[in-house]
Design a protein around this motif. Structure first.
Motif, PDB file in Angstrom:
ATOM      1  N   UNK A  45       0.828  -1.212   0.000  1.00  0.00           N
ATOM      2  CA  UNK A  45       0.000   0.000   0.000  1.00  0.00           C
ATOM      3  C   UNK A  45       0.861   1.261   0.000  1.00  0.00           C
ATOM      4  N   UNK A  46       1.955   1.223   0.759  1.00  0.00           N
ATOM      5  CA  UNK A  46       2.862   2.374   0.795  1.00  0.00           C
ATOM      6  C   UNK A  46       3.489   2.604  -0.582  1.00  0.00           C
ATOM      7  N   UNK A  47       3.916   1.534  -1.229  1.00  0.00           N
ATOM      8  CA  UNK A  47       4.509   1.651  -2.566  1.00  0.00           C
ATOM      9  C   UNK A  47       3.473   2.179  -3.559  1.00  0.00           C
ATOM     10  N   UNK A  48       2.233   1.724  -3.419  1.00  0.00           N
ATOM     11  CA  UNK A  48       1.172   2.190  -4.316  1.00  0.00           C
ATOM     12  C   UNK A  48       0.957   3.700  -4.167  1.00  0.00           C
ATOM     13  N   UNK A  49       0.981   4.188  -2.923  1.00  0.00           N
ATOM     14  CA  UNK A  49       0.838   5.632  -2.696  1.00  0.00           C
ATOM     15  C   UNK A  49       2.022   6.408  -3.265  1.00  0.00           C
ATOM     16  N   UNK A  50       3.230   5.853  -3.129  1.00  0.00           N
ATOM     17  CA  UNK A  50       4.405   6.504  -3.702  1.00  0.00           C
ATOM     18  C   UNK A  50       4.268   6.608  -5.215  1.00  0.00           C
ATOM     19  N   UNK A  51       3.794   5.535  -5.835  1.00  0.00           N
ATOM     20  CA  UNK A  51       3.600   5.545  -7.286  1.00  0.00           C
ATOM     21  C   UNK A  51       2.551   6.578  -7.682  1.00  0.00           C
ATOM     22  N   UNK A  52       1.479   6.663  -6.902  1.00  0.00           N
ATOM     23  CA  UNK A  52       0.427   7.637  -7.201  1.00  0.00           C
ATOM     24  C   UNK A  52       0.984   9.052  -7.186  1.00  0.00           C
ATOM     25  N   UNK A  53       1.803   9.350  -6.186  1.00  0.00           N
ATOM     26  CA  UNK A  53       2.410  10.682  -6.094  1.00  0.00           C
ATOM     27  C   UNK A  53       3.351  10.942  -7.271  1.00  0.00           C
ATOM     28  N   UNK A  54       4.154   9.953  -7.619  1.00  0.00           N
ATOM     29  CA  UNK A  54       5.090  10.097  -8.731  1.00  0.00           C
ATOM     30  C   UNK A  54       4.344  10.279 -10.053  1.00  0.00           C
ATOM     31  N   UNK A  55       3.273   9.528 -10.231  1.00  0.00           N
ATOM     32  CA  UNK A  55       2.451   9.657 -11.441  1.00  0.00           C
ATOM     33  C   UNK A  55       1.881  11.073 -11.530  1.00  0.00           C
ATOM     34  N   UNK A  56       1.391  11.599 -10.415  1.00  0.00           N
ATOM     35  CA  UNK A  56       0.823  12.950 -10.404  1.00  0.00           C
ATOM     36  C   UNK A  56       1.889  13.990 -10.754  1.00  0.00           C
ATOM     37  N   UNK A  57       3.100  13.818 -10.224  1.00  0.00           N
ATOM     38  CA  UNK A  57       4.168  14.783 -10.530  1.00  0.00           C
ATOM     39  C   UNK A  57       4.543  14.748 -12.012  1.00  0.00           C
ATOM     40  N   UNK A  58       4.617  13.551 -12.584  1.00  0.00           N
ATOM     41  CA  UNK A  58       4.961  13.441 -14.001  1.00  0.00           C
ATOM     42  C   UNK A  58       3.850  14.032 -14.862  1.00  0.00           C
TER      43      UNK A  58
END
Length: 68
Positions: A45-58
């Motif tokens: 779940x933590x990794x999924x949230x990190x990916x979500x944040x990275x996707x939003x930044x890109x």
């Protein structure tokens, strides 16, 4: 931003979205299992949230700035 940089970001974005979807599936499978490893589930779940944040930044970097 050059076309090459934009294409590289779009490719990375697609890769991250795929990983995010895979994690979503893995989390769903783990939560439906009776013998669920809570530590592993938390890490996913933590990794999924990190990916979500990275996707939003890109996505933000790919959208042009609009000044009103």
């Amino acid at each position: 931003m050059t076309d090459e940089e934009e294409q590289a970001l779009k490719a990375k974005l697609a890769e991250l979205r795929q990983e995010h979807g895979d994690l979503d599936t893995a989390i769903a499978v783990m939560t439906s299992s009776a013998a669920c490893d809570q530590l592993q589930l938390t890490r996913l779940k933590k990794r999924k949230l990190q990916l979500k944040d990275l996707i939003a930044r890109i996505e933000d970097s790919l959208l042009p700035d609009i000044t009103a």
